[in-house]
Design a protein around this motif. Sequence first.
Motif, short mmCIF file in Angstrom:
data_model
loop_
_atom_site.label_atom_id
_atom_site.label_comp_id
_atom_site.label_asym_id
_atom_site.label_seq_id
_atom_site.Cartn_x
_atom_site.Cartn_y
_atom_site.Cartn_z
N LEU A 215 0.83 -1.20 0.00
CA LEU A 215 0.00 0.00 0.00
C LEU A 215 0.87 1.26 0.00
CD1 LEU A 215 -2.79 1.36 0.27
CD2 LEU A 215 -2.53 1.16 2.74
N CYS A 216 1.88 1.29 0.85
CA CYS A 216 2.76 2.45 0.93
C CYS A 216 3.51 2.67 -0.39
CB CYS A 216 3.75 2.30 2.09
SG CYS A 216 2.96 2.42 3.69
N ASN A 217 3.98 1.61 -1.00
CA ASN A 217 4.67 1.73 -2.29
C ASN A 217 3.73 2.26 -3.36
OD1 ASN A 217 7.21 0.91 -1.44
ND2 ASN A 217 6.74 -1.26 -1.76
N THR A 218 2.48 1.82 -3.32
CA THR A 218 1.50 2.25 -4.32
C THR A 218 1.22 3.74 -4.24
OG1 THR A 218 0.47 0.07 -4.33
CG2 THR A 218 -0.85 1.90 -5.16
N VAL A 219 1.13 4.26 -3.03
CA VAL A 219 0.80 5.68 -2.86
C VAL A 219 2.05 6.56 -2.80
CG1 VAL A 219 -1.43 5.23 -1.80
CG2 VAL A 219 0.58 5.54 -0.35
N GLY A 220 3.23 5.95 -2.92
CA GLY A 220 4.47 6.73 -3.01
C GLY A 220 5.08 7.12 -1.68
N THR A 221 4.76 6.41 -0.62
CA THR A 221 5.37 6.68 0.69
C THR A 221 5.91 5.36 1.26
OG1 THR A 221 3.21 6.39 1.75
CG2 THR A 221 3.87 8.65 1.21
N PRO A 222 7.00 4.85 0.67
CA PRO A 222 7.46 3.51 1.03
C PRO A 222 7.92 3.35 2.48
CG PRO A 222 9.03 4.59 -0.39
CD PRO A 222 7.82 5.47 -0.35
N ASP A 223 8.30 4.42 3.16
CA ASP A 223 8.79 4.28 4.53
C ASP A 223 7.80 4.83 5.56
OD1 ASP A 223 11.19 3.12 3.67
OD2 ASP A 223 12.04 5.10 3.26
N ALA A 224 6.55 4.93 5.20
CA ALA A 224 5.54 5.45 6.12
C ALA A 224 5.38 4.51 7.31
CB ALA A 224 4.22 5.63 5.41
N PRO A 225 5.29 5.07 8.52
CA PRO A 225 5.10 4.21 9.69
C PRO A 225 3.70 3.60 9.68
CG PRO A 225 4.99 6.50 10.34
CD PRO A 225 5.38 6.49 8.89
N ARG A 226 3.64 2.41 10.14
CA ARG A 226 2.36 1.73 10.19
C ARG A 226 1.58 2.18 11.41
NH1 ARG A 226 1.95 -4.73 10.40
NH2 ARG A 226 -0.27 -4.81 10.62
N PRO A 227 0.28 2.45 11.27
CA PRO A 227 -0.50 2.89 12.43
C PRO A 227 -0.66 1.77 13.45
CG PRO A 227 -1.93 2.56 10.54
CD PRO A 227 -0.52 2.39 10.06
N THR A 228 -0.83 2.16 14.68
CA THR A 228 -1.05 1.17 15.73
C THR A 228 -2.53 0.83 15.79
OG1 THR A 228 -1.32 2.90 17.37
CG2 THR A 228 0.89 1.99 17.11
N HIS A 229 -2.83 -0.32 16.31
CA HIS A 229 -4.23 -0.75 16.43
C HIS A 229 -4.75 -0.31 17.79
CE1 HIS A 229 -4.29 -3.17 12.81
NE2 HIS A 229 -3.08 -3.58 13.12
N ILE A 230 -5.64 0.66 17.77
CA ILE A 230 -6.26 1.13 19.00
C ILE A 230 -7.74 0.78 18.90
CG2 ILE A 230 -6.83 3.14 20.39
CD1 ILE A 230 -4.32 4.49 19.23
N LYS A 231 -8.21 0.06 19.87
CA LYS A 231 -9.61 -0.35 19.84
C LYS A 231 -10.47 0.75 20.45
CE LYS A 231 -8.87 -5.20 19.73
NZ LYS A 231 -9.45 -6.48 20.00
N ASN A 232 -11.48 1.14 19.71
CA ASN A 232 -12.43 2.14 20.16
C ASN A 232 -13.68 1.40 20.60
OD1 ASN A 232 -14.51 4.01 20.33
ND2 ASN A 232 -13.49 5.39 18.92
N THR A 233 -13.86 1.28 21.90
CA THR A 233 -14.95 0.48 22.43
C THR A 233 -16.31 0.97 21.96
OG1 THR A 233 -13.61 0.09 24.39
CG2 THR A 233 -15.95 -0.43 24.56
N VAL A 234 -16.49 2.28 21.88
CA VAL A 234 -17.79 2.82 21.46
C VAL A 234 -18.11 2.41 20.04
CG1 VAL A 234 -19.10 4.93 21.09
CG2 VAL A 234 -17.61 4.73 23.08
N GLN A 235 -17.13 2.54 19.12
CA GLN A 235 -17.37 2.17 17.73
C GLN A 235 -17.49 0.67 17.55
OE1 GLN A 235 -14.21 3.96 15.52
NE2 GLN A 235 -15.22 5.95 15.41
N ASN A 236 -16.71 -0.09 18.31
CA ASN A 236 -16.73 -1.54 18.13
C ASN A 236 -18.01 -2.17 18.65
OD1 ASN A 236 -14.23 -1.50 16.95
ND2 ASN A 236 -13.12 -2.01 18.79
N THR A 237 -18.71 -1.50 19.55
CA THR A 237 -19.95 -2.07 20.07
C THR A 237 -21.17 -1.55 19.35
OG1 THR A 237 -20.07 -0.37 21.78
CG2 THR A 237 -18.99 -2.44 22.38
#
Length: 60
Positions: free
Chosen positions: A37-59
């Motif tokens: 995905l990063c290579n496709t959009v031209g940002t090959p070294d972009a940091p990957r986002p962390t997985h934060i669970k949002n309880t309100v949205q997940n329920t």
Amino acid sequence: MSPLERLLAEEIPVRPQPAQPWGHWTQQQQDAHWAALCNTVGTPDAPRPTHIKNTVQNTA
């Protein structure tokens, strides 16, 4: 029987079936997907986002 009566007599779903889960990706699959995905959009070294669970949205 008229065409309308035949149509109404059929079992017509009124609600879609629940979506099936995609399954769980391995860490390697996630890393490869992020890199592609990063290579496709031209940002090959972009940091990957962390997985934060949002309880309100997940329920919702």
